[in-house]
Write an enzyme that holds these catalytic residues in place. Structure first.
Site, short mmCIF file in Angstrom:
data_model
loop_
_atom_site.label_atom_id
_atom_site.label_comp_id
_atom_site.label_asym_id
_atom_site.label_seq_id
_atom_site.Cartn_x
_atom_site.Cartn_y
_atom_site.Cartn_z
N SER A 118 0.83 -1.20 0.00
CA SER A 118 0.00 0.00 0.00
C SER A 118 0.87 1.26 0.00
O SER A 118 1.62 1.48 -0.96
CB SER A 118 -0.97 -0.07 1.20
OG SER A 118 -1.95 0.91 1.11
N ASP A 143 -10.64 -3.58 -5.15
CA ASP A 143 -9.99 -2.71 -4.17
C ASP A 143 -10.63 -1.31 -4.23
O ASP A 143 -10.57 -0.65 -5.27
CB ASP A 143 -8.49 -2.63 -4.51
CG ASP A 143 -7.67 -1.87 -3.49
OD1 ASP A 143 -8.25 -1.05 -2.75
OD2 ASP A 143 -6.45 -2.09 -3.44
N HIS A 179 -8.23 -4.58 -0.82
CA HIS A 179 -6.92 -3.97 -0.52
C HIS A 179 -6.06 -4.89 0.34
O HIS A 179 -4.84 -4.77 0.36
CB HIS A 179 -7.13 -2.61 0.16
CG HIS A 179 -5.95 -1.69 0.02
ND1 HIS A 179 -5.50 -1.19 -1.19
CD2 HIS A 179 -5.09 -1.18 0.95
CE1 HIS A 179 -4.45 -0.42 -1.00
NE2 HIS A 179 -4.17 -0.41 0.29
C1 MLT Z 1 -2.96 3.98 1.72
O1 MLT Z 1 -3.98 3.86 2.37
O2 MLT Z 1 -1.86 3.95 2.21
C2 MLT Z 1 -3.14 4.17 0.26
O3 MLT Z 1 -3.54 3.01 -0.28
C3 MLT Z 1 -1.93 4.50 -0.46
C4 MLT Z 1 -1.29 5.78 -0.07
O4 MLT Z 1 -1.95 6.67 0.43
O5 MLT Z 1 -0.08 5.88 -0.35
#
Ligand code: MLT
Length: 204
Positions: A106, A157, A188
């Site tokens: 992520s 996702d 996710h």
């Molecule tokens: C997160 O929740 O971290 C997002 O998916 C990605 C990000 O903000 O870099």
């Protein structure tokens, strides 16, 4: 000495296994991906920093303006800070940057991708778990020649728009990277299919 990141380093036990650079997701820390790293590549050295940005107490590697909305100047600055620290840290332990394989989830996958785009010399390869396009720019031609990247995403996702993984793959291929991009029937969160695909790719 560049800005220091709190981190964990575990020496490797198998010299043939690539050192892994573990990058956690939002709200994680330097301990989060250690077990994943050991599962993906037993015997690898593990280097795992903690993101320095706090979003209401949740650690990240760069700030965001809103979910999925990023400031390129902030992302660029944070990417260079991490890369500068990595240069010093790979000398200290020592680890070979050409063999160093990022495993990011992520937000961690996103900064691994921006490292490839902006500081290609800092990594040899990357496993990007649930990445998205953060810096909408192709890697410089030839900058990623000889490097590999695996992009794994879920097709349900709610955080990563479906067009992002192929666009990110194209940005990395523009630099000459050998990119494998796959979707799973997943959201996710990681699934067993991600683990198996990453193990197979690392072993290939
Ligand atoms: C997160 O929740 O971290 C997002 O998916 C990605 C990000 O903000 O870099």
């Amino acid at each position: 000495m560049p800005n220091s990141f709190t981190h964990v380093f575990e020496p490797g036990t198998d010299p043939s296994a690539p050192p892994l650079f573990l990058l956690h997701g939002t709200g994680g820390n330097e301990h989060d991906l250690l077990r994943l790293g050991r599962t993906l590549s037993p015997g690898s050295a593990l280097l795992s920093p903690r993101g320095q940005v706090s979003e209401r107490g949740a650690n990240r590697f760069f700030a965001r303006l809103a979910e999925g909305v990023f400031d390129p100047a902030e992302v660029t600055r944070r990417t260079h800070e991490l890369a500068d620290w990595l240069v010093a840290t790979t000398k200290k332990y020592p680890l070979d940057p050409a063999r160093l394989t990022a495993v990011g989830f992520s937000n961690g996958a996103n900064i691994a991708a921006t490292l490839l785009q902006l500081r290609p010399e800092s990594l040899g390869a990357a496993v990007l778990l649930r990445p998205m396009v953060v810096l909408d720019q192709p890697a410089a031609p030839g900058s990623l020649a000889g490097k590999r990247a695996l992009l794994l995403n879920g097709n349900t996702d709610p955080i990563v728009p479906l067009d992002h993984p192929p666009r990110l793959a194209a940005h990395l291929r523009a630099g000459g990277a050998d990119v494998t991009q796959q979707f799973f029937p997943a959201s996710h969160n990681l699934t067993q299919a991600d683990i198996t695909a990453a193990q197979d790719w690392l072993g290939s």
